[in-house]
Design a protein around this motif. Sequence first.
Motif, PDB file in Angstrom:
ATOM      1  N   GLN A 190       0.825  -1.210   0.000  1.00 22.30           N
ATOM      2  CA  GLN A 190       0.000   0.000   0.000  1.00 22.30           C
ATOM      3  C   GLN A 190       0.863   1.266   0.000  1.00 22.30           C
ATOM      4  OE1 GLN A 190      -3.548   0.530  -0.007  1.00 22.30           O
ATOM      5  NE2 GLN A 190      -2.746   2.584  -0.399  1.00 22.30           N
ATOM      6  N   PRO A 191       0.805   2.072  -1.083  1.00 26.16           N
ATOM      7  CA  PRO A 191       1.453   3.384  -1.052  1.00 26.16           C
ATOM      8  C   PRO A 191       0.737   4.304  -0.056  1.00 26.16           C
ATOM      9  CG  PRO A 191       1.023   2.666  -3.303  1.00 26.16           C
ATOM     10  CD  PRO A 191       0.248   1.758  -2.400  1.00 26.16           C
ATOM     11  N   GLY A 214      -6.122  -1.800   2.679  1.00 29.59           N
ATOM     12  CA  GLY A 214      -5.418  -0.568   3.011  1.00 29.59           C
ATOM     13  C   GLY A 214      -5.968   0.646   2.308  1.00 29.59           C
ATOM     14  N   THR A 215      -5.622   1.808   2.851  1.00 26.16           N
ATOM     15  CA  THR A 215      -5.896   3.111   2.268  1.00 26.16           C
ATOM     16  C   THR A 215      -4.589   3.901   2.334  1.00 26.16           C
ATOM     17  OG1 THR A 215      -6.454   4.252   4.335  1.00 26.16           O
ATOM     18  CG2 THR A 215      -8.226   2.984   3.259  1.00 26.16           C
ATOM     19  N   PRO A 216      -4.514   5.071   1.732  1.00 23.60           N
ATOM     20  CA  PRO A 216      -3.282   5.867   1.836  1.00 23.60           C
ATOM     21  C   PRO A 216      -2.943   6.313   3.259  1.00 23.60           C
ATOM     22  CG  PRO A 216      -4.569   6.586  -0.043  1.00 23.60           C
ATOM     23  CD  PRO A 216      -5.446   5.640   0.717  1.00 23.60           C
ATOM     24  N   ASP A 217      -3.847   6.093   4.215  1.00 21.37           N
ATOM     25  CA  ASP A 217      -3.576   6.495   5.594  1.00 21.37           C
ATOM     26  C   ASP A 217      -3.267   5.327   6.524  1.00 21.37           C
ATOM     27  OD1 ASP A 217      -4.104   9.369   5.278  1.00 21.37           O
ATOM     28  OD2 ASP A 217      -6.143   8.697   4.841  1.00 21.37           O
ATOM     29  N   ARG A 218      -3.869   4.164   6.271  1.00 23.27           N
ATOM     30  CA  ARG A 218      -3.658   3.014   7.149  1.00 23.27           C
ATOM     31  C   ARG A 218      -3.751   1.708   6.366  1.00 23.27           C
ATOM     32  NH1 ARG A 218      -3.818   3.651  12.747  1.00 23.27           N
ATOM     33  NH2 ARG A 218      -4.362   5.748  13.441  1.00 23.27           N
ATOM     34  N   VAL A 219      -3.101   0.689   6.914  1.00 25.74           N
ATOM     35  CA  VAL A 219      -3.139  -0.654   6.356  1.00 25.74           C
ATOM     36  C   VAL A 219      -3.518  -1.608   7.479  1.00 25.74           C
ATOM     37  CG1 VAL A 219      -1.826  -2.454   5.163  1.00 25.74           C
ATOM     38  CG2 VAL A 219      -1.327  -0.043   4.710  1.00 25.74           C
ATOM     39  N   GLY A 220      -4.346  -2.626   7.157  1.00 27.57           N
ATOM     40  CA  GLY A 220      -4.786  -3.540   8.207  1.00 27.57           C
ATOM     41  C   GLY A 220      -4.833  -4.980   7.747  1.00 27.57           C
ATOM     42  N   VAL A 221      -4.782  -5.886   8.725  1.00 27.52           N
ATOM     43  CA  VAL A 221      -5.027  -7.307   8.512  1.00 27.52           C
ATOM     44  C   VAL A 221      -6.127  -7.721   9.477  1.00 27.52           C
ATOM     45  CG1 VAL A 221      -4.100  -9.647   8.557  1.00 27.52           C
ATOM     46  CG2 VAL A 221      -2.652  -7.755   7.803  1.00 27.52           C
ATOM     47  N   MET A 222      -7.268  -8.141   8.934  1.00 29.04           N
ATOM     48  CA  MET A 222      -8.379  -8.588   9.757  1.00 29.04           C
ATOM     49  C   MET A 222      -8.362 -10.105   9.818  1.00 29.04           C
ATOM     50  SD  MET A 222     -11.112  -7.899  11.591  1.00 29.04           S
ATOM     51  CE  MET A 222     -11.892  -6.318  11.186  1.00 29.04           C
ATOM     52  N   MET A 223      -8.263 -10.651  11.028  1.00 31.93           N
ATOM     53  CA  MET A 223      -8.288 -12.099  11.213  1.00 31.93           C
ATOM     54  C   MET A 223      -9.738 -12.607  11.168  1.00 31.93           C
ATOM     55  SD  MET A 223      -5.111 -12.826  11.621  1.00 31.93           S
ATOM     56  CE  MET A 223      -3.587 -11.929  11.927  1.00 31.93           C
TER      57      MET A 223
END
Length: 512
Positions: free
Chosen positions: A298-299, A350-359
């Motif tokens: 994600q940039p 992800g977005t340009p502000d945050r990246v996530g991993v949802m279990m």
Amino acid sequence: MTPFPRPIVRLLRGFVLLLAAALLAACVAPPIAPEQTLTGHEGAVVMKLITNSPGENDPAETLWTLHLQRVLGPGEKQTGQDMVVLQRTRRSTYTTAVFSGMVAPGRYIIKHAAGGSGNMSYTFPIDAKFGSFDVVRDEVTLLGTLLIQPRGGSRFVVAYVRPEEELQKTFETLYPALAAQTRDRPQHGFIFTPDLHRRAALAPQLKRLASAWHGLAQTADGEFMAGAKLGKVLWRKGGESRWREIDAKTWREVLSVRPYRGGLLVAGEEGLLRLSTDEGDTWKDLLPPDDGLIQVAQPMRDGSLVVVSRSDSLWSVYASADPGVGWRKLGEFSDSRSINMPWMRSMAFGTPDRVGVMMPNGDLHATDGRTLTRSSNGQSTLDVNALPDGTLVSQTAIFTKSTMLSPDWGQTWSDLNTSRFVVTIAFKDRQTAYAVAPIAPGLMPGAMGLMTTRDGGKSWTHTGGSPSITGPQAVRQMMVDRSDGSLIAFLPDNLILRSADEGKSWKIVKDN
């Protein structure tokens, strides 16, 4: 304790003998370990197998063994030792199956591939469709990549990719000790036949059929991107109506596509991180942080790049101002599953502000490119995505299926109490959403249609029909086009539909 009657004892003994015979019927070769080397008595076999199913129930998820059979000489009788079972390795792949094992010298054919889930089992009877190959003492047989294209029912087509640079890298990465030991020795493969040549010519045709899209993403101005098996990319450029399919010049599965530095950045299996600045005509490999499965690249708004990678069951998060210079590791965490939905896999977004991993169990690991945080929605999770304003939309289930929203990237959640029969849901913003759902839900779903809310899910109105041609359950995903507010629906077999009137009418905008 009362002893078992003699007939039952005999039955139990017979069962034990049958079980032992089944276990001895074939020689099971464990996957080659990273530190393992040849001992002077055997050769090594390594290959890949990819099933290119157009649906979500791809057999690659449950494919576990590859069965080899030794070719007998004149007068020889087959024994259990002439059947060899290779097992799968998943360390840095998603659905691509990597098989390996130490095998006694001889000439072999591939008999079949097998797998199963629960009480179901299946086989792909390959039966020497690729010809035979030799296993030579103290040397490696690198077979290449087998492609299986299911055709519905029990029918399938098989194609072949010869050993190439990517498979050689897989071999050296997964089995470094063996690769070092055999570096100057000959490598073996399938013995050439006209049929093998014909199956190699089929491979590009099968690549064009890949259509189960992963990591579907959209920018704020309506640019759509997704990846697929066999190195396929789906792209709709901002300001255009045409949907393109691009070849990322790889056989690895693409799981993430993003705009980056004026081009397209793809990421995926086995450390795939590649950039094209000429709309897919050529690609340049970027230095990945590791050789794991890159679920998302994600940039960020500040120009940096965040990568989330998984090796076996361990996730790692990295950030870089310039991938050519190096990476900074932000942290790591273990994968987890849901007891309610053990088949579900973790989801990266992800977005340009945050990246996530949802279990699947509802745990969310997120980063802003500097630090890692952890939170939970407390429910088994089927799907998650982020709106442009950072609101998270999650499809969840405990006893029934519902939709949850988080305005603060997972710190707090609200349940919209949507019908458990909702197939898919798409949010324009926090107040306006569209769902393929029952028109008048009750104990049973009843008739399905396109339902619309303009008050954040408090009330729903029937505004149109389901976008599916074969039935509402076939809709894979639906999104609001941020360039014009229309609805885009993604269906099986590469079909994409569009509605500009909230479901009153649907138009096919892409068909193969």
